[in-house]
Design a protein around this motif. Structure first.
Motif, PDB file in Angstrom:
ATOM      1  N   UNK A 197      -9.143 -12.846  -9.814  1.00  0.00           N
ATOM      2  CA  UNK A 197     -10.156 -11.810  -9.588  1.00  0.00           C
ATOM      3  C   UNK A 197      -9.755 -10.898  -8.438  1.00  0.00           C
ATOM      4  N   UNK A 198      -9.226 -11.519  -7.364  1.00  0.00           N
ATOM      5  CA  UNK A 198      -8.810 -10.723  -6.218  1.00  0.00           C
ATOM      6  C   UNK A 198      -7.650  -9.799  -6.585  1.00  0.00           C
ATOM      7  N   UNK A 199      -6.703 -10.299  -7.388  1.00  0.00           N
ATOM      8  CA  UNK A 199      -5.588  -9.457  -7.813  1.00  0.00           C
ATOM      9  C   UNK A 199      -6.069  -8.281  -8.655  1.00  0.00           C
ATOM     10  N   UNK A 200      -6.999  -8.555  -9.568  1.00  0.00           N
ATOM     11  CA  UNK A 200      -7.535  -7.469 -10.392  1.00  0.00           C
ATOM     12  C   UNK A 200      -8.271  -6.444  -9.539  1.00  0.00           C
ATOM     13  N   UNK A 201      -9.058  -6.931  -8.564  1.00  0.00           N
ATOM     14  CA  UNK A 201      -9.774  -6.010  -7.679  1.00  0.00           C
ATOM     15  C   UNK A 201      -8.797  -5.185  -6.836  1.00  0.00           C
ATOM     16  N   UNK A 202      -7.726  -5.845  -6.352  1.00  0.00           N
ATOM     17  CA  UNK A 202      -6.749  -5.124  -5.549  1.00  0.00           C
ATOM     18  C   UNK A 202      -6.016  -4.073  -6.375  1.00  0.00           C
ATOM     19  N   UNK A 203      -5.686  -4.416  -7.623  1.00  0.00           N
ATOM     20  CA  UNK A 203      -5.026  -3.443  -8.477  1.00  0.00           C
ATOM     21  C   UNK A 203      -5.936  -2.248  -8.769  1.00  0.00           C
TER      22      UNK A 203
END
Length: 298
Positions: free
Chosen positions: A72-78
């Motif tokens: 989730x954090x990776x998707x939000x960062x992207x």
């Protein structure tokens, strides 16, 4: 059934008795722990002993939760990175527009100052596109016959002469640039007041002065202004600067000049009216034929 059980099996208290005993013991422990904290130390020791079992039991769930949080954090960062990148592109585009507007504003202020310094009537025009002929240096502007433009008007920018209007249509006009091969401008050397003519050599090329002797008094850096000869250009307009003088090329000096105006960079031009009408060129009187004597009759 119970009477038939073997005697060697040891029989304990009855289930009901055990229930009552354990119930009373539980109640006593609850009351004692609630009122006097009797089992606090025991609870701490038991929690220490049970911690490894608790960690093993909860480890898979923690791993799954950590993986979900990471994804989730990776998707939000992207997504955030994409938004920041788009915002950066928009900011750069706005910055370039702002710089272009500042440059245009500075250029228009220069044209306004040039317009105020000219005693003749003038009007501002915008360049639409270059001429279609690749072998000529011409521009099409957005003023024509309906706006009062006529052939012969001079096109200038804030630095000097750009060209001359050579063709007029109802809504547009064609301007021939200084660099056009078919264009010539009568000029005067500012330092020596010598009059000559400067010729175009092609788009994005320097200008050239022809047919001057090798010992002519022209130096690199001399400024050329319109001379006003023949009433084509108003006198005193900046035209070019001498950048090269080759006195050994041929029997004539080869003099190259750089236009002062930004001939191929302008977007707006100022159209000046041509000089007023001048008296007609004096016509030389032809010698009258000698009168013939009348013949006498016989």
């Amino acid at each position: 059934m119970q009477s038939n059980q073997p005697a060697f099996f040891k029989q304990g208290p009855k289930p009901l008795t055990r229930l009552l005993v354990f119930a009373m013991l539980s109640l006593a422990l609850v009351i004692g722990d609630a009122r006097y904290s009797m089992l606090g130390r025991v609870r701490e020791q038991i929690s220490v002993l049970l911690y490894p079992l608790q960690w093993l039991a909860t480890a898979p769930f923690k791993a799954i939760r950590t993986g979900n949080d990471f994804l989730t954090r990776q998707a939000d960062l992207q997504a955030e990175n994409r938004q920041l990148h788009d915002a950066q592109l928009v900011a750069r585009a706005n910055e370039m527009k702002l710089k272009a507007l500042e440059t245009e504003n500075t250029y228009l202020r220069g044209l306004t100052a040039a317009q105020a310094s000219q005693p003749r009537a003038s009007q501002l025009t915008e360049v639409l596109y270059n001429g279609r002929d690749p072998f000529s240096a011409k521009l099409i502007v957005d003023r024509g016959d309906k706006q009062g433009v006529h052939a012969g008007q001079i096109a200038i920018d804030s630095r000097g002469v750009v060209g001359q209007v050579v063709r007029v249509q109802p809504l547009t006009s064609e301007v021939r640039l200084l660099s056009d091969r078919n264009h010539m401008v009568p000029v005067e050397v500012e330092r020596t007041q010598m009059r000559t003519v400067v010729y175009g050599m092609g788009r994005q090329q320097l200008l050239e002065i022809h047919n001057l002797a090798p010992n002519v008094d022209i130096q690199v850096g001399d400024m050329l202004h319109t001379s006003g000869i023949d009433g084509i250009y108003p006198a005193g307009l900046p035209v070019a600067k001498v950048v090269k003088v080759d006195r050994q090329a041929t029997s004539f000096a080869r003099i190259l000049c750089e236009p002062l105006a930004e001939v191929d960079k302008h977007r707006f031009l100022l159209l000046l009216d041509a000089p007023g009408g001048r008296p007609a060129y004096p016509v030389e009187e032809t010698a009258s034929a000698p009168a013939t004597k009348p013949k006498r009759g016989r």
